[in-house]
Design an enzyme around this catalytic site. Structure first.
Site, PDB file in Angstrom:
ATOM      1  N   GLU A 279       0.828  -1.513   0.163  1.00 49.38           N
ATOM      2  CA  GLU A 279      -0.690  -0.012  -0.017  1.00 49.38           C
ATOM      3  C   GLU A 279       0.859   1.405   0.250  1.00 49.38           C
ATOM      4  O   GLU A 279       1.973   1.590   0.717  1.00 49.38           O
ATOM      5  CB  GLU A 279      -0.479   0.108   0.738  1.00 49.38           C
ATOM      6  CG  GLU A 279      -1.845  -1.189   1.292  1.00 49.38           C
ATOM      7  CD  GLU A 279      -2.241  -1.110   0.030  1.00 49.38           C
ATOM      8  OE1 GLU A 279      -3.457  -0.359  -0.851  1.00 49.38           O
ATOM      9  OE2 GLU A 279      -3.283  -2.177  -0.559  1.00 49.38           O
TER      10      GLU A 279
ATOM     11  N   CYS B 250      -2.024   8.716   4.202  1.00 52.33           N
ATOM     12  CA  CYS B 250      -1.544   8.523   3.080  1.00 52.33           C
ATOM     13  C   CYS B 250      -2.843   8.876   2.609  1.00 52.33           C
ATOM     14  O   CYS B 250      -3.046   8.840   1.018  1.00 52.33           O
ATOM     15  CB  CYS B 250      -1.717   6.956   2.954  1.00 52.33           C
ATOM     16  SG  CYS B 250      -2.085   6.341   4.097  1.00 52.33           S
TER      17      CYS B 250
HETATM   18  P1  NAD Z   1       9.131   5.702   3.719  1.00 47.85           P
HETATM   19  O1  NAD Z   1       8.425   5.067   1.631  1.00 47.85           O
HETATM   20  O2  NAD Z   1       9.993   6.192   3.672  1.00 47.85           O
HETATM   21  O3  NAD Z   1       9.207   3.991   4.309  1.00 47.85           O
HETATM   22  C1  NAD Z   1       8.284   2.642   4.453  1.00 47.85           C
HETATM   23  C2  NAD Z   1       9.478   1.927   4.708  1.00 47.85           C
HETATM   24  O4  NAD Z   1       9.593   1.298   3.858  1.00 47.85           O
HETATM   25  C3  NAD Z   1       9.652   1.518   6.451  1.00 47.85           C
HETATM   26  O5  NAD Z   1       9.464   0.727   6.784  1.00 47.85           O
HETATM   27  C4  NAD Z   1      11.474   2.207   5.175  1.00 47.85           C
HETATM   28  O6  NAD Z   1      12.746   1.964   5.838  1.00 47.85           O
HETATM   29  C5  NAD Z   1      11.364   1.277   4.412  1.00 47.85           C
HETATM   30  N1  NAD Z   1      12.089   0.693   3.065  1.00 47.85           N
HETATM   31  C6  NAD Z   1      12.705   1.883   2.279  1.00 47.85           C
HETATM   32  N2  NAD Z   1      13.983   1.744   2.007  1.00 47.85           N
HETATM   33  C7  NAD Z   1      13.837  -0.186   1.732  1.00 47.85           C
HETATM   34  C8  NAD Z   1      14.282  -0.770   1.275  1.00 47.85           C
HETATM   35  N3  NAD Z   1      14.863  -0.693  -0.124  1.00 47.85           N
HETATM   36  N4  NAD Z   1      14.462  -2.097   0.952  1.00 47.85           N
HETATM   37  C9  NAD Z   1      13.919  -2.240   2.238  1.00 47.85           C
HETATM   38  N5  NAD Z   1      12.686  -1.594   3.083  1.00 47.85           N
HETATM   39  C10 NAD Z   1      13.023  -0.035   2.601  1.00 47.85           C
HETATM   40  O7  NAD Z   1       7.819   6.180   4.003  1.00 47.85           O
HETATM   41  P2  NAD Z   1       7.293   6.978   5.246  1.00 47.85           P
HETATM   42  O8  NAD Z   1       7.793   7.604   4.478  1.00 47.85           O
HETATM   43  O9  NAD Z   1       7.972   6.027   6.793  1.00 47.85           O
HETATM   44  O10 NAD Z   1       5.480   6.966   4.662  1.00 47.85           O
HETATM   45  C11 NAD Z   1       5.249   7.479   4.031  1.00 47.85           C
HETATM   46  C12 NAD Z   1       5.166   6.862   3.334  1.00 47.85           C
HETATM   47  O11 NAD Z   1       3.599   6.093   3.166  1.00 47.85           O
HETATM   48  C13 NAD Z   1       3.994   8.687   1.967  1.00 47.85           C
HETATM   49  O12 NAD Z   1       4.418   8.226   1.302  1.00 47.85           O
HETATM   50  C14 NAD Z   1       2.320   7.314   2.350  1.00 47.85           C
HETATM   51  O13 NAD Z   1       0.933   7.641   1.329  1.00 47.85           O
HETATM   52  C15 NAD Z   1       2.502   6.122   1.982  1.00 47.85           C
HETATM   53  N6  NAD Z   1       1.532   5.369   3.141  1.00 47.85           N
HETATM   54  C16 NAD Z   1       0.982   4.513   2.452  1.00 47.85           C
HETATM   55  C17 NAD Z   1      -1.036   3.840   3.421  1.00 47.85           C
HETATM   56  C18 NAD Z   1      -1.217   2.762   2.707  1.00 47.85           C
HETATM   57  O14 NAD Z   1      -1.512   2.265   2.742  1.00 47.85           O
HETATM   58  N7  NAD Z   1      -1.615   3.699   0.800  1.00 47.85           N
HETATM   59  C19 NAD Z   1      -1.097   3.826   4.312  1.00 47.85           C
HETATM   60  C20 NAD Z   1       0.594   4.756   5.242  1.00 47.85           C
HETATM   61  C21 NAD Z   1       1.288   5.765   4.099  1.00 47.85           C
END
Ligand code: NAD
Length: 536
Positions: free
Chosen positions: A287, A321
């Protein structure tokens, strides 16, 4: 089969017992910073790579430190998960489910204030925003997922007098990698809960921006009797190091991800590159981002519309989000809507969430502050934007970005099309007679399709708008804000570049963590290999 009731939401009004409990717990947590360690196979591992944790609304206050995991701990976590899989996957579903139901009871009881306070301090949520996340939504995920798993048991094939057939919900053949975002403690929980409930074992990398509340979640799982190795937690300041190790392992069976579109793209690309090297085809559930819309028709109830815009855009500093971030208002209402928005925004206070009277806290960290204020600077220095409401951001004590409304002349400008993930609402005035073109704009001007809302009174209009926007949002709201999905009521997820739309908080999601086995048992085996038609 009956479903559980949703956990009631408490309001933390002055004098309420929940407010007193949280105030005391905040004091306790502030006086007792934690040192958090990676948890692998039930053991806590010191890595010596120490990182700080702080309160975003008061960044001079430390929440303690965490030892960051690296490739070595990731390798150990995969081994622990694969070892734990044997017993966990063979445990009776009833016993496995007891762990999650126990976790729900503990969270509704002795762990409640701990999780709510930790989420307030780490993610800068007000008491109410933390309540609907760390308490209600997480308890609902725990209870409802058990009920949904029971519903899946009921999906069975036909049997006859000579054979008995059954479908067994087996876990995936390997381990599941869960990577959670900073913004919801409940999402972090569910990314682990859903696969584990179905018998999988999990390597979990919480967000490096919310390790503190993640640690309380891990405490809860352990207290509920989760066997060692079923969920292994790897806090890490270098997510790519963990990602590279985990995503390149042949036993990777699934990824349960919530976060940005860019990060999920990278994960998908790595899995795609490695596809021939895995033991099975990993399930990818993600998501991701959004640019969620509100479209008002000329018949909209203006009070309801501006209330929804303010709560939808500014609850939790717009870091949902699903947050409303672009609004399309008919010219005939635009003046009144802007006036009401400006007035409502003036009544919103921003500050330390431990002071209960604030509407908003701070954004999560300096990186987020710089990204959001960068967008505000862009709007201030580019023609075609006009600020309707919003004070100056200030990061001297906490990362405070006040709620801001900006009118945009160009519906395809950056503010109308890019995810800001902060308290910024872009509004566009469309000519009343251009509704059809405006629907086209709403549908096509961003790559996302997560949430969206329409405001109109006439049922015929509501039907037309709903039909025109059928692909524009996975969660669609009529005369309501586009945020606040509740487990069991509005299963959550979007399409296009917003994710795989596997609907968190529903049986649809649980099915992604199962690789069913069909078993045919012949009661009276056949003897003789020749067929009747072969007779002379
Ligand atoms: P992010 O993408 O920075 O991080 C999400 C997770 O992915 C973290 O645990 C991060 O450490 C991990 N990650 C990042 N790069 C990685 C890699 N190369 N390998 C493995 N893991 C990796 O997101 P964020 O800043 O924590 O959250 C905000 C984002 O999340 C916004 O874009 C928001 O829209 C989205 N979001 C979506 C939903 C949904 O249900 N659609 C819900 C909540 C947040």
């Amino acid at each position: 089969m009956s479903l559980p009731l949703n956990q009631p939401v408490r309001d933390y009004a002055p004098g309420s017992p929940e407010r007193a409990a949280i105030a005391a717990e905040i004091q306790h947590q502030r006086a007792n910073p934690r040192r958090i360690l990676p948890v692998v196979g039930g053991r806590r591992i010191e890595t010596g790579n120490t990182c700080g944790m702080f309160e975003p609304h008061a960044h001079y206050r430390s929440l303690g430190t965490y030892d960051s995991a690296g490739a070595g701990e990731a390798e150990a976590a995969i081994d622990a998960a694969l070892r734990a899989r044997h017993d966990w996957s063979r445990m009776s579903p009833a016993s496995r489910r007891a762990v999650f139901l126990r976790a729900a009871e503990l969270l509704a009881g002795p762990f409640n204030a701990r999780l709510v306070a930790a989420t307030m301090l780490q993610q800068s949520k007000t008491a109410y925003q933390s309540e609907i996340d760390a308490s209600c939504e997480l308890i609902d995920f725990l209870r409802f997922n058990v009920a949904f798993a029971e519903q899946l048991d009921a999906i069975q094939p036909i049997s006859s007098g000579t054979e008995r057939n059954r479908l067994e919900q087996r876990p995936l053949d390997g381990f599941v990698f869960a990577a959670s975002p900073f913004n919801f403690t409940a999402i972090a929980g569910n990314l682990c809960i859903a696969p584990a409930l179905m018998g999988n074992t999990v390597v979990w990398k919480p967000s490096e921006r919310s390790v503190y509340s993640a640690a309380f979640l891990m405490d809860l799982f352990e207290a509920a009797g989760m066997p060692p190795g079923v969920i292994n937690m790897l806090p890490a300041d270098n997510p790519a190091e963990i990602g590279n190790l985990v995503l390149n392992h042949p036993a990777l069976a699934g990824v349960h991800f919530t976060g940005s579109t860019a990060a999920f793209d990278r994960i998908w690309q790595t899995v795609g590159t490695n596809v021939s090297a895995y033991n099975s085809y990993p399930r990818l559930v993600g998501e991701t981002g959004g640019k969620d819309f509100v479209l008002a028709h000329a018949s909209a109830d203006i009070d309801a519309l501006t209330t929804a815009l303010v709560r939808g855009a500014f609850d939790y500093q717009g870091q949902k989000c699903s947050a409303a971030s672009r609004a399309y208002i008919p010219e005939s209402l635009f003046g009144d809507v802007c006036e009401q928005l400006a007035e409502k925004v003036r009544s919103l206070t921003v500050g330390d969430v431990a002071e209960f009277h604030h509407f908003m806290g701070a954004v999560i960290d300096e990186r987020a502050f710089n990204a959001i204020t960068g967008m505000l600077d862009h709007a201030a220095n580019t023609s075609g934007y006009r600020k309707i409401a919003g004070a100056e951001p200030d990061k001297s004590e906490g990362y405070f970005v006040p709620p801001t409304v900006i009118a945009c002349d160009d519906p395809l400008s950056r503010l109308m099309t890019e995810e800001v993930f902060g308290p910024v609402l872009a509004v566009y005035s469309y000519p009343d007679h251009r509704l059809e073109e405006t629907l086209e704009l709403v549908d096509t001007s961003t790559p996302y399709a997560l949430t969206g809302a329409i405001f109109a009174q006439d049922q015929g209009v509501i039907d037309t708008l709903s039909g025109a926007l059928q692909d524009a949002a996975g969660n669609f709201y009529i005369n309501d804000k586009p945020t606040g999905a509740v487990v069991g009521r509005q299963p959550f997820g979007g399409g296009r570049r917003s994710g795989t739309n596997d609907k968190a908080g529903s049986a649809i999601n649980l099915l992604r963590w199962s690789s069913p086995r069909t078993v045919k048992e012949t009661l009276v085996p056949v003897h003789g290999h020749l067929y009747p038609h072969m007779a002379e």
